[in-house]
Scaffold this active site. Structure first.
Site, PDB file in Angstrom:
ATOM      1  N   ASP A 295       0.882  -1.507   0.096  1.00  0.00           N
ATOM      2  CA  ASP A 295      -0.512  -0.126  -0.206  1.00  0.00           C
ATOM      3  C   ASP A 295       0.597   1.646   0.223  1.00  0.00           C
ATOM      4  O   ASP A 295       1.761   0.837   0.501  1.00  0.00           O
ATOM      5  CB  ASP A 295      -0.568  -0.122   1.054  1.00  0.00           C
ATOM      6  CG  ASP A 295      -2.271  -0.977   0.956  1.00  0.00           C
ATOM      7  OD1 ASP A 295      -2.383  -2.171   0.026  1.00  0.00           O
ATOM      8  OD2 ASP A 295      -3.030  -1.052   2.392  1.00  0.00           O
TER       9      ASP A 295
ATOM     10  N   HIS B  51       3.721  -2.871   3.265  1.00  0.00           N
ATOM     11  CA  HIS B  51       3.440  -0.699   2.168  1.00  0.00           C
ATOM     12  C   HIS B  51       4.681  -1.175   1.865  1.00  0.00           C
ATOM     13  O   HIS B  51       6.075  -1.109   2.268  1.00  0.00           O
ATOM     14  CB  HIS B  51       3.667   0.204   3.827  1.00  0.00           C
ATOM     15  CG  HIS B  51       2.014  -0.321   4.685  1.00  0.00           C
ATOM     16  ND1 HIS B  51       2.193  -0.836   5.619  1.00  0.00           N
ATOM     17  CD2 HIS B  51       0.898   0.520   4.593  1.00  0.00           C
ATOM     18  CE1 HIS B  51       0.985  -0.844   5.486  1.00  0.00           C
ATOM     19  NE2 HIS B  51      -0.110   0.203   4.968  1.00  0.00           N
TER      20      HIS B  51
END
Length: 233
Positions: free
Chosen positions: A56, A201
């Site tokens: 992400d 992430h």
């Protein structure tokens, strides 16, 4: 900066801290058509020991290229849920994601807390990001993920109108807390199971631990017989 970013001055860059807040969801996938979902997917169905790796907040030129390089080394495809403001600044990385067979998803424009926004702003956040992804890759995203895992009815409805399915996760590496690469590796390997979706992430802070951990756990998952893939629609 890409034209879509300039066309939406209200969607300015915003600092954020990642605090996922997700809930249970059904396992089967289908097209984003009314009636819309009330919960995001947490798992994927499929034959064998299939798992999905997701990243992400990117793309970030400091970390995303290293993630892509590691995935390519092992012949693995993943999902990248990009923020529009980042994608607009680094469209070359978005194009690279798609060109290397990865799925590019929508993670909103500026990573806001969606339930605190009016529907008009949610639509802006999602539609502007979809436009940037389409400009970079030639296709709009088919999946989206709410920042912080915080969804509401409007986000499900607007996402469906834009042709996207909501995807959450099963295993949270909590890499945004920078717990150390060994801890990230342990969380992924301990949570590994058929249908699992792993959250990591590639932007939003120092993601060097995430990069290091991926280099360790990815070959281990493959050695254990897991098939790292992406969901199909």
């Amino acid at each position: 900066m890409a034209p879509a970013a300039a066309a939406r001055p209200r969607l300015a860059s915003t600092p954020y801290r990642l605090q996922p807040m997700t809930s249970n969801a059904p396992p089967r996938l289908r097209r984003a058509l009314p009636p819309v979902r009330q919960r995001p997917f947490l798992r994927v169905s499929g034959a064998g020991n299939s798992m999905v790796l997701t990243f992400d907040d990117g793309p970030d030129p400091r970390y995303t290229p290293e993630v892509l390089r590691t995935l390519r080394r092992y012949g693995v495809r993943a999902m990248f849920f990009v923020c529009g403001e980042m994608a607009a600044q680094h469209p070359d990385l978005v194009r690279r994601m798609a060109a290397e067979g990865h799925v590019v998803g929508n993670h909103s424009w500026s990573h806001p807390l969606i339930p605190k926004l009016p529907p008009s702003r949610i639509r802006e956040e999602l539609s502007a990001t979809s436009e940037v992804v389409e400009q970079a890759t030639g296709s709009p995203p088919l999946w989206y993920r709410a920042p912080y895992g915080a969804w509401n009815r409007h986000s499900f409805e607007i996402g469906a109108e834009l042709g996207m399915e909501p995807l959450a996760w099963t295993v949270d590496t909590l890499d945004w807390k920078e717990p150390g690469s060994r801890t990230i590796v342990r969380r992924v390997l301990d949570g590994a199971a058929p249908g699992v979706i792993v959250l990591s992430h590639d932007a939003g802070g120092n993601r060097s631990q995430t990069v290091t951990a991926l280099r360790t756990y990815l070959p281990r998952l493959l050695d254990e017989g897991y098939h790292l893939t992406v969901p199909r629609r």
